[in-house]
Design a protein around this motif. Sequence first.
Motif, PDB file in Angstrom:
ATOM      1  N   ASN A   1       7.332   5.596  -9.429  1.00 20.36           N
ATOM      2  CA  ASN A   1       7.629   6.906  -8.855  1.00 20.36           C
ATOM      3  C   ASN A   1       8.847   6.827  -7.942  1.00 20.36           C
ATOM      4  N   GLU A   2       9.490   7.968  -7.732  1.00 19.54           N
ATOM      5  CA  GLU A   2      10.670   8.001  -6.866  1.00 19.54           C
ATOM      6  C   GLU A   2      10.378   7.393  -5.501  1.00 19.54           C
ATOM      7  N   SER A   3       9.156   7.619  -4.988  1.00 22.29           N
ATOM      8  CA  SER A   3       8.779   7.076  -3.691  1.00 22.29           C
ATOM      9  C   SER A   3       7.913   5.821  -3.823  1.00 22.29           C
ATOM     10  N   GLY A   4       7.868   5.232  -5.004  1.00 19.50           N
ATOM     11  CA  GLY A   4       7.136   3.993  -5.207  1.00 19.50           C
ATOM     12  C   GLY A   4       7.965   2.794  -4.793  1.00 19.50           C
TER      13      GLY A   4
ATOM     14  N   ASP B 248       2.129   4.963  -7.502  1.00 16.93           N
ATOM     15  CA  ASP B 248       2.806   4.745  -8.778  1.00 16.93           C
ATOM     16  C   ASP B 248       4.059   3.916  -8.524  1.00 16.93           C
ATOM     17  N   ASN B 249       4.075   2.689  -8.981  1.00 19.48           N
ATOM     18  CA  ASN B 249       5.192   1.791  -8.716  1.00 19.48           C
ATOM     19  C   ASN B 249       6.535   2.386  -9.119  1.00 19.48           C
TER      20      ASN B 249
ATOM     21  N   TRP C 197       0.671  -2.513  -0.227  1.00 18.74           N
ATOM     22  CA  TRP C 197       0.569  -1.632  -1.412  1.00 18.74           C
ATOM     23  C   TRP C 197      -0.427  -2.207  -2.419  1.00 18.74           C
ATOM     24  N   GLY C 198      -1.166  -1.311  -3.068  1.00 17.44           N
ATOM     25  CA  GLY C 198      -1.979  -1.695  -4.214  1.00 17.44           C
ATOM     26  C   GLY C 198      -3.273  -2.396  -3.877  1.00 17.44           C
ATOM     27  N   ASN C 199      -3.680  -2.371  -2.604  1.00 18.86           N
ATOM     28  CA  ASN C 199      -4.947  -2.976  -2.214  1.00 18.86           C
ATOM     29  C   ASN C 199      -6.072  -1.955  -2.407  1.00 18.86           C
ATOM     30  N   THR C 200      -7.312  -2.412  -2.591  1.00 20.22           N
ATOM     31  CA  THR C 200      -8.360  -1.486  -3.035  1.00 20.22           C
ATOM     32  C   THR C 200      -8.896  -0.597  -1.925  1.00 20.22           C
TER      33      THR C 200
ATOM     34  N   ILE D 176       9.631  -5.335  -9.523  1.00 16.01           N
ATOM     35  CA  ILE D 176      10.135  -5.732 -10.837  1.00 16.01           C
ATOM     36  C   ILE D 176       8.997  -5.928 -11.837  1.00 16.01           C
ATOM     37  N   ASN D 177       7.954  -6.638 -11.423  1.00 11.32           N
ATOM     38  CA  ASN D 177       6.839  -6.898 -12.343  1.00 11.32           C
ATOM     39  C   ASN D 177       5.548  -7.095 -11.558  1.00 11.32           C
ATOM     40  N   PRO D 178       4.932  -6.011 -11.084  1.00  9.87           N
ATOM     41  CA  PRO D 178       3.690  -6.147 -10.324  1.00  9.87           C
ATOM     42  C   PRO D 178       2.530  -6.531 -11.230  1.00  9.87           C
TER      43      PRO D 178
END
Length: 268
Positions: free
Chosen positions: A198-201, A195-196, A154-157, A205-207
């Motif tokens: 979001n319901e499906s995120g 979206d961290n 997750w969250g990689n460019t 805790i602290n990205p």
Amino acid sequence: KENMKLFGGFVGDEPADYSVNVRNPLAHPSVLDGQYQNRVLHQTIDFEQASVVDGFMLTRGQAETGAGAYLMSNTNLSKCRIVNNIVTGEGSAVVTAVHDTLKQLIVENNEGTGVNAESSHLIHCTVVKNNGYGIHLLGNTMLDFTYLCNSIIWGNTLHNLHFTSAMAQDYPPVQNCAIENQLVNGENNIILSSDNGNESGPHFINPTDSVGVVANLGDWHTDSSSVCVNAGAELSDLYGIHTDLTGQPRLQNEKADIGALESPYNGE
């Protein structure tokens, strides 16, 4: 070195009968620092007998590829945090080869792709906020493919999970993984929202707020509303995974969580 077991993450006052399974390498990091001069962990020859590197922070390496860890074959890398390494070429922070096993790693905030993997096993890993691909799966035949299970990407460019060949994409050995905005063939995989919260995120805790090298590290535990909680496959006996990166039991609520860190929640 071949047939070696190297453990970190100790407080320093453990009794003689202390079990390495209950260490907490996140709270008590043993840091291997490349000082932006060299690779942090560099295997130079193939091993016939497996070695283990377990419980370290691999940080501030710099190389064209494998800045954090460059593995040849038959190395088990587990319970490590691989962060703030800089890839100067088109490679990755972690490079694997034949019969390597990566277990319970956090591969985060590296300048470059997180992991290049071929003919390896990636189990219970969290690969996040790398400035490149999350995981690049190499190989052009079924024998070359990497088995990926119980991992968060997750969250990689670039593509969070990237395949070298069309065959690998059509028949990927990917199971019980949570991947941002990417539908992957395989069993019980989850599409995560970017979206961290979001319901499906993933509900970390602290990205970290940015990709690549950061000053302050994130907290990649998931909260009680995460779709990753209690959604993993049972692999404790097959891979010897009984505790997570902080020493917490994996099977707290009948099933393991997806990712490197276990939560106390049951996913309901």
